[in-house]
Design a protein around this motif. Structure first.
Motif, PDB file in Angstrom:
ATOM      1  N   ASP A  76       0.814  -1.216   0.000  1.00 23.50           N
ATOM      2  CA  ASP A  76       0.000   0.000   0.000  1.00 23.50           C
ATOM      3  C   ASP A  76       0.846   1.265   0.000  1.00 23.50           C
ATOM      4  OD1 ASP A  76      -2.808  -1.133   0.399  1.00 23.50           O
ATOM      5  OD2 ASP A  76      -1.735  -2.069   2.064  1.00 23.50           O
ATOM      6  N   LEU A  77       2.087   1.166   0.498  1.00 29.41           N
ATOM      7  CA  LEU A  77       2.913   2.358   0.651  1.00 29.41           C
ATOM      8  C   LEU A  77       4.386   1.962   0.672  1.00 29.41           C
ATOM      9  CD1 LEU A  77       2.804   5.469   1.208  1.00 29.41           C
ATOM     10  CD2 LEU A  77       2.795   4.916   3.650  1.00 29.41           C
ATOM     11  N   ILE A  78       5.219   2.796   0.051  1.00 27.65           N
ATOM     12  CA  ILE A  78       6.670   2.626   0.075  1.00 27.65           C
ATOM     13  C   ILE A  78       7.287   3.916   0.595  1.00 27.65           C
ATOM     14  CG2 ILE A  78       8.762   2.190  -1.269  1.00 27.65           C
ATOM     15  CD1 ILE A  78       6.963   0.747  -3.328  1.00 27.65           C
ATOM     16  N   ILE A  79       8.073   3.811   1.668  1.00 31.02           N
ATOM     17  CA  ILE A  79       8.735   4.964   2.278  1.00 31.02           C
ATOM     18  C   ILE A  79      10.238   4.723   2.233  1.00 31.02           C
ATOM     19  CG2 ILE A  79       8.976   6.384   4.353  1.00 31.02           C
ATOM     20  CD1 ILE A  79       6.264   5.242   5.285  1.00 31.02           C
ATOM     21  N   VAL A  80      10.991   5.658   1.691  1.00 32.89           N
ATOM     22  CA  VAL A  80      12.440   5.522   1.625  1.00 32.89           C
ATOM     23  C   VAL A  80      13.097   6.677   2.374  1.00 32.89           C
ATOM     24  CG1 VAL A  80      14.480   5.415   0.160  1.00 32.89           C
ATOM     25  CG2 VAL A  80      12.364   4.314  -0.581  1.00 32.89           C
ATOM     26  N   GLY A  81      13.864   6.354   3.393  1.00 35.89           N
ATOM     27  CA  GLY A  81      14.693   7.340   4.074  1.00 35.89           C
ATOM     28  C   GLY A  81      16.031   7.426   3.369  1.00 35.89           C
ATOM     29  N   THR A  82      16.379   8.610   2.877  1.00 36.39           N
ATOM     30  CA  THR A  82      17.650   8.774   2.177  1.00 36.39           C
ATOM     31  C   THR A  82      18.024  10.249   2.099  1.00 36.39           C
ATOM     32  OG1 THR A  82      18.905   8.189   0.187  1.00 36.39           O
ATOM     33  CG2 THR A  82      16.634   8.943  -0.136  1.00 36.39           C
ATOM     34  N   LEU A  83      19.328  10.524   2.041  1.00 39.25           N
ATOM     35  CA  LEU A  83      19.812  11.867   1.759  1.00 39.25           C
ATOM     36  C   LEU A  83      20.599  11.887   0.452  1.00 39.25           C
ATOM     37  CD1 LEU A  83      23.155  12.472   2.538  1.00 39.25           C
ATOM     38  CD2 LEU A  83      22.244  11.686   4.720  1.00 39.25           C
ATOM     39  N   THR A  84      20.642  10.716  -0.225  1.00 35.58           N
ATOM     40  CA  THR A  84      21.419  10.605  -1.462  1.00 35.58           C
ATOM     41  C   THR A  84      20.585   9.972  -2.569  1.00 35.58           C
ATOM     42  OG1 THR A  84      22.307   8.495  -0.642  1.00 35.58           O
ATOM     43  CG2 THR A  84      23.659  10.469  -0.299  1.00 35.58           C
ATOM     44  N   PRO A  85      19.481  10.584  -2.969  1.00 32.90           N
ATOM     45  CA  PRO A  85      18.631   9.995  -4.005  1.00 32.90           C
ATOM     46  C   PRO A  85      19.330   9.963  -5.366  1.00 32.90           C
ATOM     47  CG  PRO A  85      17.951  12.244  -3.573  1.00 32.90           C
ATOM     48  CD  PRO A  85      18.983  11.906  -2.529  1.00 32.90           C
ATOM     49  N   THR A  87      18.040  10.989  -8.127  1.00 33.32           N
ATOM     50  CA  THR A  87      17.685  12.278  -8.719  1.00 33.32           C
ATOM     51  C   THR A  87      16.743  13.007  -7.770  1.00 33.32           C
ATOM     52  OG1 THR A  87      15.767  11.296  -9.836  1.00 33.32           O
ATOM     53  CG2 THR A  87      17.823  11.389 -11.097  1.00 33.32           C
ATOM     54  N   PRO A  88      16.672  14.346  -7.850  1.00 27.95           N
ATOM     55  CA  PRO A  88      15.677  15.048  -7.048  1.00 27.95           C
ATOM     56  C   PRO A  88      14.251  14.605  -7.384  1.00 27.95           C
ATOM     57  CG  PRO A  88      17.308  16.601  -7.885  1.00 27.95           C
ATOM     58  CD  PRO A  88      17.543  15.293  -8.591  1.00 27.95           C
ATOM     59  N   MET A  89      14.049  14.246  -8.638  1.00 28.61           N
ATOM     60  CA  MET A  89      12.737  13.814  -9.099  1.00 28.61           C
ATOM     61  C   MET A  89      12.933  12.931 -10.328  1.00 28.61           C
ATOM     62  SD  MET A  89       9.545  16.309 -10.190  1.00 28.61           S
ATOM     63  CE  MET A  89      10.523  17.182 -11.444  1.00 28.61           C
ATOM     64  N   PRO A  90      12.406  11.707 -10.354  1.00 26.09           N
ATOM     65  CA  PRO A  90      11.541  11.069  -9.360  1.00 26.09           C
ATOM     66  C   PRO A  90      12.294  10.627  -8.113  1.00 26.09           C
ATOM     67  CG  PRO A  90      12.056   9.514 -11.102  1.00 26.09           C
ATOM     68  CD  PRO A  90      12.618  10.844 -11.537  1.00 26.09           C
ATOM     69  N   SER A  91      11.543  10.358  -7.063  1.00 24.53           N
ATOM     70  CA  SER A  91      12.116   9.919  -5.798  1.00 24.53           C
ATOM     71  C   SER A  91      12.628   8.490  -5.910  1.00 24.53           C
ATOM     72  CB  SER A  91      11.053   9.993  -4.696  1.00 24.53           C
ATOM     73  OG  SER A  91      10.018   9.045  -4.945  1.00 24.53           O
ATOM     74  N   VAL A  92      13.483   8.122  -4.968  1.00 27.33           N
ATOM     75  CA  VAL A  92      13.934   6.733  -4.898  1.00 27.33           C
ATOM     76  C   VAL A  92      12.748   5.807  -4.695  1.00 27.33           C
ATOM     77  CG1 VAL A  92      15.332   5.063  -3.604  1.00 27.33           C
ATOM     78  CG2 VAL A  92      16.212   7.366  -4.010  1.00 27.33           C
ATOM     79  N   ALA A  93      11.798   6.220  -3.860  1.00 29.13           N
ATOM     80  CA  ALA A  93      10.625   5.392  -3.590  1.00 29.13           C
ATOM     81  C   ALA A  93       9.835   5.107  -4.860  1.00 29.13           C
ATOM     82  CB  ALA A  93       9.734   6.068  -2.551  1.00 29.13           C
ATOM     83  N   CYS A  94       9.699   6.111  -5.721  1.00 27.25           N
ATOM     84  CA  CYS A  94       8.981   5.901  -6.982  1.00 27.25           C
ATOM     85  C   CYS A  94       9.761   4.980  -7.912  1.00 27.25           C
ATOM     86  CB  CYS A  94       8.707   7.244  -7.663  1.00 27.25           C
ATOM     87  SG  CYS A  94       7.331   8.162  -6.928  1.00 27.25           S
TER      88      CYS A  94
END
Length: 327
Positions: A76-85, A87-94
């Motif tokens: 239902d949901l994906i949450i990623v804690g990171t300071l080094t993605p 790209t700024p967009m899209p997110s790592v979670a996406c």
């Protein structure tokens, strides 16, 4: 009994390149003895060709989902804690959502540095208290090697890359996440920072010459605040649940520095067997630190049904937090 969030699967992933202290001796003015004495670190892993944050996060997620027996389509949901993605967009979670094929899941990143996994579990806990049928994937994933100045021996010896993940769902049983405690102090942010690459200081030749694309840290000041905050937030979780320190079966703290871990263990009066340590193998992996350690502890059968688990973290921002759970 209220809804409780439980972890039903854990996973982790490391990049392919092993970088030992001996390797660093050839790169920067340092020594294996100097690094081990001051940090407890012996080696770390860093990304190679084609390896990205989302690549590591996806591998860790697949391992956690396999253990949990959960299909990506059930998330239902994906949450990623990171300071080094990536790209700024899209997110790592996406990006993870795409790679997994988890089309039903919402997805977002959160930035709480080394506290990111505890922050993410706290959010998952709040969702599941409202709906225990939810299935949430919480990931901590970092590629800090891309934000390290490899000529600065005070920082380059500390950090490594990696990812860890947990699948969280709900139960009516008397177990799971009991409480979470989150804190921050932005007034101290300049003590541990990456000044460049954001909108305040976009990429320019001047910014690059100043080295603002790299981690900058005032180590002694960070240490002073870290040990105080970690002890305080550990006691906060213990007191909130009426636990004494001898009731804790395992402490999983952010693996930042062996001296910090020793200080915390002594302040809490814990024996060495109750403090999980893997900093010597991976260095400081920021938001990935606790979930990698959690997965190792879980797969090593250190977490048994009913085990009382305490997690604590401290990181740039400053942010810090704790979580108490009954496994």
């Amino acid at each position: 009994m209220p809804n409780r969030a439980i972890i039903i699967g854990t996973g982790s992933a490391l990049p392919s390149r092993l970088l030992t202290n001996r390797d660093l001796e050839a790169m920067v003015e340092t020594s294996d003895e100097w690094i081990k004495t001051r940090t407890g670190i012996e080696q770390r892993y860093i990304v190679g060709e084609g390896e990205t944050n989302s690549f590591l996060a996806t591998r860790a997620a697949k391992n956690a989902l396999e253990m949990a027996g959960v299909r990506p389509q059930e998330l239902d949901l994906i949450i990623v804690g990171t300071l080094t993605p990536d790209t700024p967009m899209p997110s790592v979670a996406c990006l993870v959502q795409k790679e997994l094929g988890a089309k039903k899941a919402g997805a977002f990143d959160l930035s709480a540095t080394c506290s990111g996994f505890i922050y993410g579990l706290s959010i998952a806990d709040k969702f599941i208290r409202d709906n225990r049928k939810m299935k949430i994937l919480v990931i901590g994933s970092e590629v800090l090697s891309r934000r390290v100045n490899w000529t600065d021996r005070t920082t380059c010896v500390l950090f490594g890359d990696g990812a860890g993940a947990a699948v969280v769902t709900g139960t009516k049983e008397d177990r799971g996440i009991l409480s979470t405690h989150l804190h921050a102090d932005g007034a101290l942010g300049d003590l541990l920072t990456i000044k460049g690459l954001g909108t305040a200081h976009p990429v320019t030749m001047e910014m690059l010459e100043l080295g603002w694309q790299y981690i900058q840290m005032q180590g002694r000041e960070v240490f002073k605040h870290a040990v105080k905050a970690l002890e305080s937030v550990a006691w906060e979780a213990l007191n909130a649940n009426g636990w004494t320190t001898d009731q804790v079966d395992l402490l999983i703290a952010h693996q930042a520095n062996m001296r910090i871990l020793d200080f915390l263990r002594e302040k809490l009066g814990l024996t060495t067997d109750k403090v999980f340590i893997n900093i010597h193998k991976y260095g400081n992996t920021s938001a990935a630190s606790i979930p990698i350690a959690l997965d190792e502890a879980n797969r090593s059968r250190l977490l048994l049904p009913g085990s009382k688990l305490l997690m604590v973290a401290f990181g740039g921002g400053f942010t810090w937090g704790s979580l108490a759970m009954r496994w």
